[in-house]
Design a protein around this motif. Structure first.
Motif, PDB file in Angstrom:
ATOM      1  N   LEU A  48      -0.134  10.720 -16.880  1.00 27.20           N
ATOM      2  CA  LEU A  48      -0.818   9.978 -17.931  1.00 27.20           C
ATOM      3  C   LEU A  48       0.032   9.788 -19.179  1.00 27.20           C
ATOM      4  CD1 LEU A  48      -4.404  11.463 -17.563  1.00 27.20           C
ATOM      5  CD2 LEU A  48      -3.573   9.245 -16.810  1.00 27.20           C
ATOM      6  N   VAL A  49       0.972  10.708 -19.435  1.00 27.61           N
ATOM      7  CA  VAL A  49       1.756  10.514 -20.649  1.00 27.61           C
ATOM      8  C   VAL A  49       3.032   9.714 -20.398  1.00 27.61           C
ATOM      9  CG1 VAL A  49       0.922  12.660 -21.661  1.00 27.61           C
ATOM     10  CG2 VAL A  49       3.103  12.651 -20.465  1.00 27.61           C
ATOM     11  N   THR A  50       3.427   9.549 -19.134  1.00 24.49           N
ATOM     12  CA  THR A  50       4.650   8.787 -18.863  1.00 24.49           C
ATOM     13  C   THR A  50       4.296   7.322 -18.742  1.00 24.49           C
ATOM     14  OG1 THR A  50       5.282  10.682 -17.540  1.00 24.49           O
ATOM     15  CG2 THR A  50       6.696   8.753 -17.422  1.00 24.49           C
ATOM     16  N   ARG A  51       4.986   6.498 -19.503  1.00 31.41           N
ATOM     17  CA  ARG A  51       4.580   5.094 -19.548  1.00 31.41           C
ATOM     18  C   ARG A  51       4.723   4.420 -18.180  1.00 31.41           C
ATOM     19  NH1 ARG A  51       6.803   0.067 -22.829  1.00 31.41           N
ATOM     20  NH2 ARG A  51       8.249   1.567 -23.648  1.00 31.41           N
ATOM     21  N   LYS A  52       5.844   4.734 -17.493  1.00 34.33           N
ATOM     22  CA  LYS A  52       6.093   3.995 -16.256  1.00 34.33           C
ATOM     23  C   LYS A  52       5.038   4.262 -15.195  1.00 34.33           C
ATOM     24  CE  LYS A  52       9.353   7.392 -14.418  1.00 34.33           C
ATOM     25  NZ  LYS A  52      10.760   7.735 -14.258  1.00 34.33           N
ATOM     26  N   THR A  53       4.499   5.484 -15.156  1.00 40.58           N
ATOM     27  CA  THR A  53       3.458   5.750 -14.166  1.00 40.58           C
ATOM     28  C   THR A  53       2.110   5.253 -14.646  1.00 40.58           C
ATOM     29  OG1 THR A  53       3.460   7.978 -15.050  1.00 40.58           O
ATOM     30  CG2 THR A  53       4.405   7.662 -12.849  1.00 40.58           C
ATOM     31  N   ARG A  54       1.841   5.393 -15.922  1.00 40.55           N
ATOM     32  CA  ARG A  54       0.562   4.939 -16.464  1.00 40.55           C
ATOM     33  C   ARG A  54       0.407   3.440 -16.238  1.00 40.55           C
ATOM     34  NH1 ARG A  54       1.080   6.843 -21.574  1.00 40.55           N
ATOM     35  NH2 ARG A  54       1.533   4.781 -22.369  1.00 40.55           N
ATOM     36  N   MET A  55       1.528   2.736 -16.337  1.00 42.97           N
ATOM     37  CA  MET A  55       1.508   1.281 -16.171  1.00 42.97           C
ATOM     38  C   MET A  55       1.035   0.889 -14.785  1.00 42.97           C
ATOM     39  SD  MET A  55       4.770  -1.192 -15.898  1.00 42.97           S
ATOM     40  CE  MET A  55       5.557  -0.817 -17.439  1.00 42.97           C
ATOM     41  N   LEU A  56       1.344   1.727 -13.788  1.00 47.11           N
ATOM     42  CA  LEU A  56       1.075   1.355 -12.413  1.00 47.11           C
ATOM     43  C   LEU A  56      -0.246   1.901 -11.887  1.00 47.11           C
ATOM     44  CD1 LEU A  56       4.636   1.889 -10.914  1.00 47.11           C
ATOM     45  CD2 LEU A  56       3.697  -0.093 -12.058  1.00 47.11           C
ATOM     46  N   MET A  57      -0.951   2.670 -12.702  1.00 50.96           N
ATOM     47  CA  MET A  57      -2.221   3.235 -12.250  1.00 50.96           C
ATOM     48  C   MET A  57      -3.295   2.165 -12.189  1.00 50.96           C
ATOM     49  SD  MET A  57      -1.998   6.432 -11.541  1.00 50.96           S
ATOM     50  CE  MET A  57      -0.315   6.408 -11.001  1.00 50.96           C
ATOM     51  N   TYR A 109       0.815  -1.215   0.000  1.00 51.08           N
ATOM     52  CA  TYR A 109       0.000   0.000   0.000  1.00 51.08           C
ATOM     53  C   TYR A 109       0.842   1.256   0.000  1.00 51.08           C
ATOM     54  CZ  TYR A 109      -3.442  -3.450   1.113  1.00 51.08           C
ATOM     55  OH  TYR A 109      -4.232  -4.556   1.060  1.00 51.08           O
ATOM     56  N   ALA A 110       2.059   1.153   0.544  1.00 51.43           N
ATOM     57  CA  ALA A 110       2.894   2.344   0.613  1.00 51.43           C
ATOM     58  C   ALA A 110       3.477   2.705  -0.749  1.00 51.43           C
ATOM     59  CB  ALA A 110       3.998   2.141   1.638  1.00 51.43           C
ATOM     60  N   CYS A 111       3.532   1.774  -1.654  1.00 54.06           N
ATOM     61  CA  CYS A 111       4.059   2.068  -2.992  1.00 54.06           C
ATOM     62  C   CYS A 111       3.298   3.235  -3.576  1.00 54.06           C
ATOM     63  CB  CYS A 111       3.910   0.845  -3.885  1.00 54.06           C
ATOM     64  SG  CYS A 111       4.242   1.187  -5.627  1.00 54.06           S
ATOM     65  N   SER A 112       4.030   4.288  -3.983  1.00 59.24           N
ATOM     66  CA  SER A 112       3.339   5.482  -4.470  1.00 59.24           C
ATOM     67  C   SER A 112       3.192   5.482  -5.976  1.00 59.24           C
ATOM     68  CB  SER A 112       4.101   6.734  -4.037  1.00 59.24           C
ATOM     69  OG  SER A 112       5.326   6.798  -4.742  1.00 59.24           O
ATOM     70  N   LYS A 113       3.548   4.395  -6.627  1.00 58.11           N
ATOM     71  CA  LYS A 113       3.364   4.223  -8.065  1.00 58.11           C
ATOM     72  C   LYS A 113       4.108   5.299  -8.851  1.00 58.11           C
ATOM     73  CE  LYS A 113      -1.171   2.612  -6.794  1.00 58.11           C
ATOM     74  NZ  LYS A 113      -1.769   3.347  -5.707  1.00 58.11           N
ATOM     75  N   CYS A 114       5.262   5.672  -8.358  1.00 60.53           N
ATOM     76  CA  CYS A 114       6.020   6.705  -9.050  1.00 60.53           C
ATOM     77  C   CYS A 114       6.682   6.158 -10.307  1.00 60.53           C
ATOM     78  CB  CYS A 114       7.071   7.310  -8.131  1.00 60.53           C
ATOM     79  SG  CYS A 114       8.385   6.179  -7.687  1.00 60.53           S
ATOM     80  N   GLY A 115       6.877   4.843 -10.352  1.00 58.33           N
ATOM     81  CA  GLY A 115       7.416   4.239 -11.570  1.00 58.33           C
ATOM     82  C   GLY A 115       8.918   4.318 -11.723  1.00 58.33           C
ATOM     83  N   GLU A 116       9.630   4.833 -10.720  1.00 57.51           N
ATOM     84  CA  GLU A 116      11.099   4.930 -10.843  1.00 57.51           C
ATOM     85  C   GLU A 116      11.712   3.565 -11.072  1.00 57.51           C
ATOM     86  OE1 GLU A 116      13.182   7.955 -10.496  1.00 57.51           O
ATOM     87  OE2 GLU A 116      11.194   8.464 -11.221  1.00 57.51           O
ATOM     88  N   CYS A 117      11.174   2.559 -10.343  1.00 58.12           N
ATOM     89  CA  CYS A 117      11.741   1.208 -10.429  1.00 58.12           C
ATOM     90  C   CYS A 117      11.543   0.615 -11.819  1.00 58.12           C
ATOM     91  CB  CYS A 117      11.084   0.317  -9.390  1.00 58.12           C
ATOM     92  SG  CYS A 117       9.285   0.267  -9.497  1.00 58.12           S
TER      93      CYS A 117
END
Lengths: 412, 183, 251
Positions: B89-98, A36-44
Motif C-alpha cells: 500500500l505504501v509503494t506507488r508502483k504496486t498501489r497503482m496496479l491494485m 491474468y498471470a500478471c502478479s502486479k508486482c510493479g517492477e515494470c
C-alpha cells in the motif's frame, strides 16, 4: 474494419465506436493468459524509461495491463464491465507512449514477453483506428514510399554517391542500410563508416539495389496487414542475388530480419544476418582490419536496447571499440540493463520532447563517468543522443560505432 | 523524473522463456517477502482444504498437519501479513496496479487471520502471555470457525470468478506449461 | 437402547464422589489447585477433569438464610451435539446408548468443538493439542453397567436408566417438589440432552444457559460451505469454455 479516423488525439471530433470484441480481439491464449498471470508486482513500472520521464500512469506497463484486463474479461464473460471510452483512448495513447525497449520484460519476475504484448495491442488499436496521427502518417508513407520518413524512394541510395560503394551483382555480402541512415544526412558517417570498414576488409559486398523498408515501422506501428509484402520483396531480392550474408547498421532492421522475417515467411532465411558491430569485431580479431594506434580518449558505449537486450550482442561492440581507444568506460545501466535512449518504438514521433529528455539521462550519465565520447551502434540511438547532447549543451561527442571504427582504420 | 533503485538483471534472453525455475528465481530476486507470503498462503490453503474436505477420510493423521503446517505456519503468516500489506500500500508502483478484487482479497485474508487467531485462542501458552488478546477475541470465538471456513470458500469463489488471485495462479501455471512460447 | 441420567440437584450433597470415581475409572491425574474463595474444586473443567460439582451459595440478606445448591457440571450429551457437527474429522460420535464421545486418536486439535459447544464443555490440552470431555462411560454402559459417577453417588442424585423412563421420573420429581426440569420436556437444548436436570429453582439461575433446540446456524453453514466449490469450479470451467470458444473463432 472501416473505423479509420486519422485524427490527432487532441481533436475533439474523433468519435470511435468501440465494442469489446474489436479492441484486443487479436489476443491469443498467450496474451490472454498474461492479463491474468500478471502478479502486479510493479517492477515494470519503476523501470520503464517513459514512465520515469512522464510519471503518467498510462505510460506504465503494469498499468496498461490493468486497463487491458477488463477488456479481455468482458470479451470472455459478459457480466463484467468495460473501461470507459475515455479510458480506452488513454490506454491506446499510452500503448504508443512506449519505446518497446524491452526493459519491462527483463525485470518482470515471470519474464513475460511484454514487447510481443504491446505490439499485438498496437495492432488491435490500428484495427479500430486509435493509433496516433504521426504513427498513421509514418505507416502510410512506408506503404507508398518504402520508407517511413516520407522521402522519395528513388533517393534511397543517394547517400552512397561519390563513395567507394561497389556496384556489382552476385556479391557475397549485402549491406542493408535502413531508412534512417539512407535519408538522414547528419547520420551519413554511420553508413560511410560501414562502407569504409567493408572496403578495408576487402569484403565482397554490395548494396541491395531496390532496398525497401525492413517493415519495423509497420510492426511497431501496428499496421501489419501489408507487412508481408515488404518481407517478401526484401527476401526475394536478397535470395535472388545469391548473397550469403547481410550486414546491418540498424539493430531494428537486424532484429526484424533475424527474429520476425522467418516467422512471417514460415521458413528460415537462406542467408545469414549480422550486425556491423559483430562483423567489425570479427575483422579486427582475425586481422582483416588493421587499426591505427589507440586514441588517448575516454569513450563510453551505450548499448542499444534492440541490439543488447533483445538480441544479445553485447561483447562484440566492446571488443572492437577497446581496440580504438585507451579508455573504454562502462555506463551505469548497461548491457542487458541498458537504459533506453528514448528513440525506439516510434516514440520519437509520438512525443519528441520526452524522447529527447530520456536521452538526456544517458548524456548526463556519460558526463558523470567522465567520458569524452559516447558511442552507440544504432541510428535511432545516435540521432536521439546527438540531438539531446546539443540541446543540453553537453561537451560529449556522440559518435556512431562504424564511424568510430572507420576513423581508426589503418591505411595499408 | 521518478527516482528508482536500478534493478540489475543478471541474465536475460529474448524471446524469453517462462520456466518454473525462472519464475521462482525471478520472485526470489524481486521480493522475498512476496515469495514467502505466497508460499505460506498456498500451504495454508491446501492444508485447510485437506482438513475440511478429507477430514472424514484421514482423521487423526491430519493432526500434525493441522498443528504445524496450518497452525504454526498460520501464526507466521499472521505476523508477516501486516508487513506485506503495508509494503504494497505504501509503494506507488504496486498501489497503482491494485484493483478492487485485490482489496477484497486483502479484506478476506484479514478476516481469515482474525478468525484463525480467535479459534487458536484456546491455546494456553499464548493465552497466558497475551490475556488481553484472548479477552478481545472471546466474543468472536463462538462464530470464528464458521466464519473462517466460509470465508475460505467465498474467497475461492470470488477469486476465480472476479477474476482474482486464483485465476492468476492458473494463468501462470498455463504459461509455464507452454514456456510462454506457443502462439 | 438409549440411556439418560437424571441429575436431581435437590439430592446432591456436594460430596464430590462423582469427581473422584470419574478420575479413578478413567485413570485421570489429579490437578494441582490453589486456595480459592469458592468451594468448587477444581475451579473449572479441564482435559483431566471431566466433571465437577459447582458449589452455589445463595445468601438471602433480608431473611438471613443461606441456601446451597450443588450442581454437577459436565457434558450434556445432547441429541444434536453442536460439537459433533462442528468436527471436521468426524472424531466425535454419538453412540447408540446416547453417549457423545470424542475419539482422541482422530482429534486433530482444531478447537472447532470448543467454539461450537454452547456449554463450553470440551477442554483443551496445550501439550497434546487434543480435546477431551465426559464420555458417559460409554465403555461401562455398553457392558450394562452404570457410569462411574452414577455408581459412586451416595444419595442417588445421579440416576441412570433408559431414557424415556428417566424422563418420566424427572417429570414425577419435578411435580413433587414443584420444581423445574432442564434437558427435556421444558427446555430441549439441541434437541434434548442425555443428562436431565431437576431442581427446585430454575436451572438457568444455577448457570445452565438457554440453548435453543436447533444447532446454531453457523455450524451447518460451516459444514456445508464447501459446496461453494461447486460454483467456483463451474465458474472456472465456464471461463475455460468461453476462452476455448473465443480462440476457436479466432483461428
Amino acid at each position: 474494419m472501416e473505423l479509420r479516423q486519422h485524427t490527432s488525439y487532441r481533436s475533439k471530433e474523433s468519435v470511435i465506436k468501440l465494442s469489446a470484441q474489436d479492441f484486443l480481439g487479436n489476443f491469443t491464449k498467450k496474451q490472454v493468459s498474461w492479463m491474468y498471470a500478471c502478479s502486479k508486482c510493479g517492477e515494470c513500472v519503476d523501470e520503464c524509461p517513459v514512465y520515469q520521464q512522464t510519471s503518467d500512469n498510462y505510460t506504465a506497463p503494469g498499468f496498461k495491463i490493468k486497463k487491458m484486463r477488463p477488456i479481455i474479461t468482458k470479451s470472455l464473460i459478459s457480466f463484467t464491465s468495460m473501461p470507459s471510452e475515455r479510458e480506452i483512448k488513454n490506454l491506446a495513447k499510452g500503448l504508443y507512449e512506449c519505446t518497446l525497449c524491452g526493459r519491462c520484460v527483463s525485470v518482470c519476475p515471470y519474464q513475460y514477453d511484454l514487447v510481443d504484448l504491446w505490439e499485438k495491442a498496437r495492432e488491435s488499436a490500428v484495427k479500430i483506428g486509435l493509433e496516433p496521427a504521426p504513427i498513421r502518417e509514418m505507416m502510410d508513407t512506408t506503404f507508398t514510399d518504402k520508407n517511413f520518413l516520407k522521402r522519395p524512394h528513388e533517393h534511397r541510395t543517394r547517400w552512397a554517391r561519390r563513395l567507394d560503394v561497389p556496384e556489382k551483382e552476385g556479391a557475397e555480402t549485402l549491406y542493408f542500410v535502413g531508412c534512417v541512415l539512407s535519408y538522414t544526412p547528419s547520420l551519413r558517417p554511420a553508413a560511410t563508416g560501414v562502407t569504409a570498414i567493408l572496403n578495408a576488409a576487402k569484403e565482397d559486398w554490395a548494396l541491395l539495389g531496390d532496398e525497401w523498408c525492413c517493415g519495423v515501422p509497420l510492426k511497431f506501428g501496428g499496421d501489419t496487414e501489408r507487412l508481408r509484402d515488404f518481407v517478401t520483396h526484401n527476401v526475394d531480392l536478397i535470395e535472388a542475388s545469391g548473397a550469403r550474408r547481410v550486414v546491418f547498421s540498424c539493430p531494428g532492421c537486424y532484429r526484424m530480419f533475424k527474429q520476425e522475417y522467418p516467422k512471417i515467411l514460415g521458413r528460415p532465411l537462406k542467408f545469414s544476418t549480422v550486425h556491423i558491430a559483430e562483423l567489425a569485431s570479427e575483422y579486427i580479431k582475425t586481422g582483416k582490419l588493421s587499426l591505427k594506434e589507440k586514441l588517448d580518449e575516454r569513450i563510453a558505449y551505450h548499448d542499444p536496447c534492440e541490439l543488447s537486450r533483445l538480441l544479445g550482442v553485447i561483447d562484440e561492440p566492446r571488443s572492437a571499440l577497446a581496440e580504438t581507444s585507451t579508455a573504454l568506460l562502462e555506463l551505469p545501466e548497461n548491457k542487458i540493463n541498458t537504459h533506453c535512449c528514448g528513440g525506439g518504438g516510434l516514440y520519437k514521433g509520438v512525443d519528441t520532447e520526452n524522447s529527447l529528455e530520456i536521452a538526456t539521462r544517458r548524456i548526463r550519465q556519460a558526463e558523470t563517468i567522465g567520458s569524452e565520447t559516447l558511442v552507440s551502434a544504432c541510428p535511432s540511438c545516435i540521432m536521439n543522443l546527438y540531438q539531446s547532447a546539443r540541446r543540453a549543451k553537453s561537451s560529449i561527442t556522440v559518435l556512431d560505432f562504424a564511424d568510430a571504427i572507420a576513423r581508426q582504420i589503418k591505411e595499408v | 523524473m521518478t527516482l528508482s533503485k536500478i534493478k540489475e538483471v543478471k541474465e536475460f534472453e529474448y524471446p524469453p522463456k517462462v520456466t518454473l525455475t525462472g519464475v521462482l528465481k525471478g520472485l526470489w530476486q524481486t521480493s522475498k517477502l512476496d515469495l514467502l507470503f505466497h508460499s505460506l498462503m498456498a500451504i495454508l490453503l491446501i492444508t485447510g482444504l485437506a482438513i475440511d474436505l478429507l477430514g472424514g477420510f484421514l482423521g487423526g493423521a491430519l493432526a500434525p498437519i493441522r498443528q504445524i503446517l496450518h497452525g504454526y505456519l498460520g501464526a507466521v503468516f499472521t505476523i508477516i501479513y501486516p508487513f506485506y500489506l503495508i509494503k504494497i500500500l505504501v509503494t506507488r508502483k504496486t498501489r497503482m496496479l491494485m484493483t478492487g478484487i485485490n482489496y477484497l482479497d486483502f479484506l478476506l485474508y484479514t478476516v481469515l487471520i482474525v478468525t484463525g487467531v480467535a479459534v487458536a485462542s484456546a491455546n494456553q501458552i499464548w493465552v497466558d502471555t497475551l490475556p488481553w488478546l484472548t479477552d478481545a477475541l472471546s466474543g468472536l470465538r463462538q462464530y470464528a470457525p464458521a466464519i473462517h471456513t466460509v470465508t475460505t470458500y467465498v474467497w475461492l469463489l470470488v477469486s476465480t470468478l472476479l477474476p482474482g488471485g486464483f485465476l492468476h495462479g492458473i494463468a501462470t501455471a498455463y504459461l509455464i506449461s507452454i514456456k510462454g512460447e506457443r502462439d | 437402547m438409549e440411556y439418560a441420567v437424571l441429575v436431581d440437584v435437590t439430592k446432591c450433597i456436594g460430596c464430590r464422589g462423582c469427581q473422584v470415581s470419574c478420575k479413578r475409572w478413567n485413570d485421570l491425574p489429579g490437578e494441582k489447585t490453589s486456595l480459592q474463595t469458592d468451594w468448587t474444586n477444581p475451579p473449572t473443567l479441564s482435559y483431566d477433569t471431566y466433571t465437577h460439582i459447582q458449589f452455589k451459595l445463595d445468601y438471602n440478606q433480608s431473611s438471613d438464610t443461606t441456601t446451597w445448591h450443588f450442581l454437577n457440571w459436565r457434558c450434556m450429551h445432547c441429541h444434536n451435539p453442536a460439537c459433533l457437527d462442528a468436527c471436521p474429522v468426524d472424531a466425535i460420535v454419538k453412540t447408540s446408548e446416547g453417549a457423545v464421545v470424542i475419539q482422541t486418536e482422530k482429534c486433530i486439535g482444531c478447537k472447532y468443538c470448543i467454539s461450537a459447544c454452547p456449554f463450553g464443555i470440551p477442554q483443551w490440552n496445550a501439550q497434546l493439542e487434543k480435546v477431551s470431555k465426559c464420555h458417559m462411560c460409554f465403555d461401562r454402559i455398553h457392558d450394562g453397567k452404570e457410569p462411574a459417577c452414577v455408581q459412586a453417588c451416595p444419595t442417588d442424585a445421579l440416576e441412570f436408566g433408559e431414557r424415556t423412563t428417566i424422563i418420566q421420573k424427572a417429570i414425577q420429581r419435578k411435580t413433587k417438589i414443584n420444581g423445574y426440569i432442564y434437558g427435556d420436556v421444558d427446555n430441549k437444548p439441541l434437541g434434548g440432552t442425555g443428562f436431565i436436570y431437576v431442581a427446585d429453582v430454575p436451572l438457568q439461575s444455577l448457570g445452565l444457559p438457554d440453548v435453543s433446540e436447533q444447532t446454531s446456524l453457523d455450524i451447518p453453514i460451516m459444514a456445508n460451505s464447501k459446496l461453494l466449490l461447486v460454483p467456483a469450479v463451474a465458474g472456472g470451467l465456464f471461463y475455460l469454455a468461453a476462452w476455448r470458444k473465443r480462440r476457436m473463432e479466432e483461428e
